[in-house]
Design an enzyme around this catalytic site. Structure first.
Site, short mmCIF file in Angstrom:
data_model
loop_
_atom_site.label_atom_id
_atom_site.label_comp_id
_atom_site.label_asym_id
_atom_site.label_seq_id
_atom_site.Cartn_x
_atom_site.Cartn_y
_atom_site.Cartn_z
N LEU A 153 -2.38 -2.55 7.85
CA LEU A 153 -3.27 -2.75 6.70
C LEU A 153 -2.62 -2.26 5.42
O LEU A 153 -2.76 -2.88 4.37
CB LEU A 153 -4.60 -2.00 6.92
N GLY A 192 3.73 5.52 0.64
CA GLY A 192 4.61 6.60 0.23
C GLY A 192 5.48 7.22 1.30
O GLY A 192 5.91 8.35 1.16
N GLY A 193 5.77 6.53 2.40
CA GLY A 193 6.62 7.10 3.42
C GLY A 193 5.94 8.10 4.33
O GLY A 193 6.59 8.70 5.19
N PHE A 194 4.63 8.30 4.17
CA PHE A 194 3.93 9.27 5.01
C PHE A 194 3.23 8.61 6.19
O PHE A 194 2.57 9.26 6.96
CB PHE A 194 2.89 10.05 4.18
N GLY A 195 3.35 7.31 6.36
CA GLY A 195 2.73 6.65 7.49
C GLY A 195 2.08 5.34 7.09
O GLY A 195 2.26 4.85 5.97
N THR A 211 -1.50 2.54 7.79
CA THR A 211 -2.86 2.33 8.26
C THR A 211 -2.88 1.00 8.99
O THR A 211 -2.38 -0.01 8.49
CB THR A 211 -3.86 2.30 7.09
N LYS A 270 -5.21 5.52 11.24
CA LYS A 270 -4.38 6.09 10.17
C LYS A 270 -3.30 6.96 10.81
O LYS A 270 -3.59 7.85 11.61
CB LYS A 270 -5.24 6.90 9.21
N ASP A 279 -12.65 13.05 -5.22
CA ASP A 279 -11.89 11.86 -5.61
C ASP A 279 -12.77 10.61 -5.57
O ASP A 279 -12.43 9.62 -4.94
CB ASP A 279 -10.67 11.67 -4.73
#
Length: 662
Positions: free
Chosen positions: A42, A46-49, A51, A67, A165
């Site tokens: 999906l 940013g390179g963190f994984g 979804t 996620k 947020d």
């Protein structure tokens, strides 16, 4: 097809028979932890994984969102912070999961060095996409948004959590019923006296976040309320508050009205003024305070010489129930370098909700037309001062059908029921069907597909006899008593909608005055007893339903029934087969108000068929609607909304308990 779980894979989709990814040669996993089948990516952030969209094999292949936390860098502050926020989000979702407007957490686990968080997936679009597609909001839509989301904020604040947020990308409109869902709890924090972010880390979104959050790293309930006000401004004007903030700092809030395409009512203007106060002490301190001020009826702005006090009428409000879109995990700040962006939330919505369906052309107005009832008042119809006795009840016959899990009709039988007819004037009548007293098991068994925890525990209820409307109340009937009709989908024989709980109660009061009988909304127990009509299956038809039997969103299925038509509007009452009591449309078409306050279990529920009443702003709805998925239409399904909520999928039917027995 099978999806590669390597977050760096450029072409992750593979044929089912592959054991290794044809692009990166990573071993493929058919079922993650022997449960989740990953379908496609999906989003990647940013390179963190990534979804992923997936199916849950333990929930009849229900669609879900996975996620993945897979940082490229190890041993860094960014990795530590990302992992911390990921775990916090899982804990937060577990703590808040009992609320219908918070994403439901399916699972949280580690596999092959990656962290995974699995949530229920609901098709919909976020409000930023909605703004781009449909244009600026009107005042009534803003009031609807506020009264929709404020109960959610009240809930999380009472559980000592601040979201931090709130922005249009983190507010989803659910496609199945149009209700709003607040997502992305990755930025949320547990509330102590104040909430401080760690030095060097800024969590929030510039333009939406208030001064104390941006400059001091502090967040309070009032901070979320500022963000909600900034969202309203953006949706009203189409102007992103970030653009104003970069030029003018927080002084933009003092002149927000100059960006309006047209003036708003004085009442809403005062609410937005107070939401957008830079000084936190002058701002609203709780969601309840905002809700109270929104109860004041708005006035339309009219140029000089106009009627300044012309009312806009009630605005829709809502508390959403189950089936929630996933929340993207937020990572923000100087060190991580994702200021104001969600780490894992999708950029685009997965599926748009249906466009507004136009009111059918040439639909007659309610005046001088009839409902499915008799066009003239039949003989022996009781006068207002008379009670109804069993001596003047009439009998009607009807066919009842039963279905299997595929929605196929497997049995047909003839039944009959007794009723009396109420004359509402001008040839408009109301048929009230006799519901015999009896006992039944209220709630749903644990193995019923689509059930929710608030349908427990199952318990026996004894219900005295009463009379119930043969049909959902029609627009002609409502017009005859109330002299008005605000329904969106016009038609005399269609159910009245856009009626709040308060409106429905007022109708019952006026009808009681006119007839001398005791008309009211059904208790929740009366409603479920009448709906089931002696059945114990998910629907009064049997194991499943199809759009040929019920007006619901046919894009969704229940059990092994096929997909079918989605009508996107109400249908005439009585268009589908009745249950064994002779009641029509107890599943679908429009939600039906009940008397009861909402409680999240049956532990303290009455067992005598009476309603749980008292001072509460949240009331019960039953039956599902034309916008609902089939699991929402089940006999046991429980929905709740604010008593002032008057959406175009909500109607009601009446019961009468004052008929004399002879």
């Amino acid at each position: 097809m099978i999806c590669c779980l390597n977050p760096d894979c450029s072409q992750p989709i593979n044929p089912d028979h592959n054991k290794f990814c044809q692009s990166c040669r990573t071993p493929l996993i058919p079922l993650l932890i022997n449960r989740f089948r990953v379908l496609r990516v999906l989003s990647a952030e940013g390179g963190f994984g990534r979804t992923y969209l997936a199916e849950d094999s333990q929930k009849l292949n229900e669609t879900c969102v996975i996620k993945q936390l897979a940082p490229k860098q190890s041993g860094t502050y960014a990795l530590k912070k990302a992992t911390e926020l990921f775990i916090e989000e899982a804990n937060r979702l577990q703590d808040l999961g009992e609320h219908p407007q918070i994403p439901t957490l399916f699972a949280y686990f580690e596999d092959n060095g990656f962290l995974y968080l699995v949530q229920q997936f609901i098709k919909g679009e976020n409000l930023l996409d909605e703004l781009a597609q449909k244009g600026k909001y009107k005042e009534t839509q803003i009031r609807e948004l506020l009264l929709d989301l404020l109960p959610s904020l009240k809930f999380i604040h009472e559980h000592q959590v601040i979201h931090r947020d709130i922005k249009p990308q983190n507010i989803m409109r659910r496609a199945s019923d149009g209700k709003l869902v607040l997502i992305d709890f990755g930025a949320s924090k547990q509330l102590t006296t104040t909430v401080h972010t760690q030095i060097g880390t800024q969590i929030g979104s510039y333009g939406y976040s208030p001064l104390e959050q941006i400059q001091l790293g502090e967040a309070y309930p009032a901070s979320d309320l500022f963000a909600l006000g900034a969202n309203c401004f953006h949706l009203l004007t189409g102007v992103h508050p970030f653009n104003l903030w970069t030029i003018n700092g927080f002084s933009w809030v003092n002149n927000w009205r100059q960006h309006l395409p047209s003036p708003v009512s004085q009442e809403l203007g005062k609410v937005l003024d107070k939401l957008l106060k830079v000084d936190i002490q002058k701002r609203y301190q709780s969601a309840d305070e905002v809700i109270k001020d929104l109860q004041v009826p708005p006035t339309i702005y009219v140029p000089q010489g106009g009627n300044k006090n012309q009312s806009l009428g009630n605005s829709p409000t809502t508390i959403n129930r189950r089936g929630f879109i996933y929340g993207g995990l937020f990572l923000g700040g100087v060190t991580v370098a994702f200021v104001g962006q969600s780490l894992f939330s999708g950029k685009k919505s997965q599926t748009s909700i249906p466009e507004n369906t136009p009111t059918p052309e040439n639909t007659p107005t309610p005046e001088n037309t009839t409902t499915p009832e008799n066009t003239t008042t039949p003989e022996n119809t009781p006068t207002p001062e008379n009670k109804t006795s069993t001596n003047n009840l009439k009998t009607f016959s009807f066919e009842v059908v039963s279905t299997n899990a595929s929605g196929n009709i497997i049995n047909r039988r003839n039944e009959s029921a007794r009723y009396f007819t109420e004359d509402l004037g001008n040839g408009v009548t109301l048929k009230m069907v006799e519901i015999p007293g009896g006992k039944f098991i209220m709630g749903s068994p644990e193995n019923e597909a689509g059930r929710d925890s608030d349908e427990s525990p199952e318990h026996q209820v004894t219900v005295p006899s009463f009379f119930m409307g043969k049909y959902q109340l029609t627009q002609a009937q409502y017009q005859a008593i109330m002299g008005s009709n605000r329904s969106r989908f016009k038609g005399n024989n269609r159910p009245v909608e856009r009626v709040s709980w308060n409106d429905a109660v007022k109708f019952c009061e006026k009808l009681s005055q006119k007839t001398g009988k005791n008309y009211k909304l059904p208790s929740e127990a009366e409603w479920e007893y009448a709906c089931r009509a002696g059945t114990t299956t998910p629907f009064y038809f049997g194991e499943s339903i199809t759009p040929e039997l019920v007006n619901y969103d046919g894009n969704y299925t229940y059990a092994s029934a096929p997909k079918g038509q989605y009508r996107q509007q109400t249908t005439d009452v009585g268009s589908f087969p009745p249950n064994a009591f002779g009641l029509y449309d107890m599943h679908g078409n429009v939600w039906e108000w009940c008397q009861d306050n909402y409680i999240n279990s049956y532990n303290n529920a009455p067992t005598d068929g009476s309603a749980l009443t008292g001072q509460s702003s949240t009331k019960l709805l039953r039956g599902g609607s034309w916008r609902s998925t089939p699991d929402y239409c089940r006999s046991a399904y429980r929905f709740n909304d604010l008593l002032v909520y008057d959406y175009y999928s909500i109607g009601f039917r009446v019961v009468c308990s004052g008929a004399a027995r002879t």
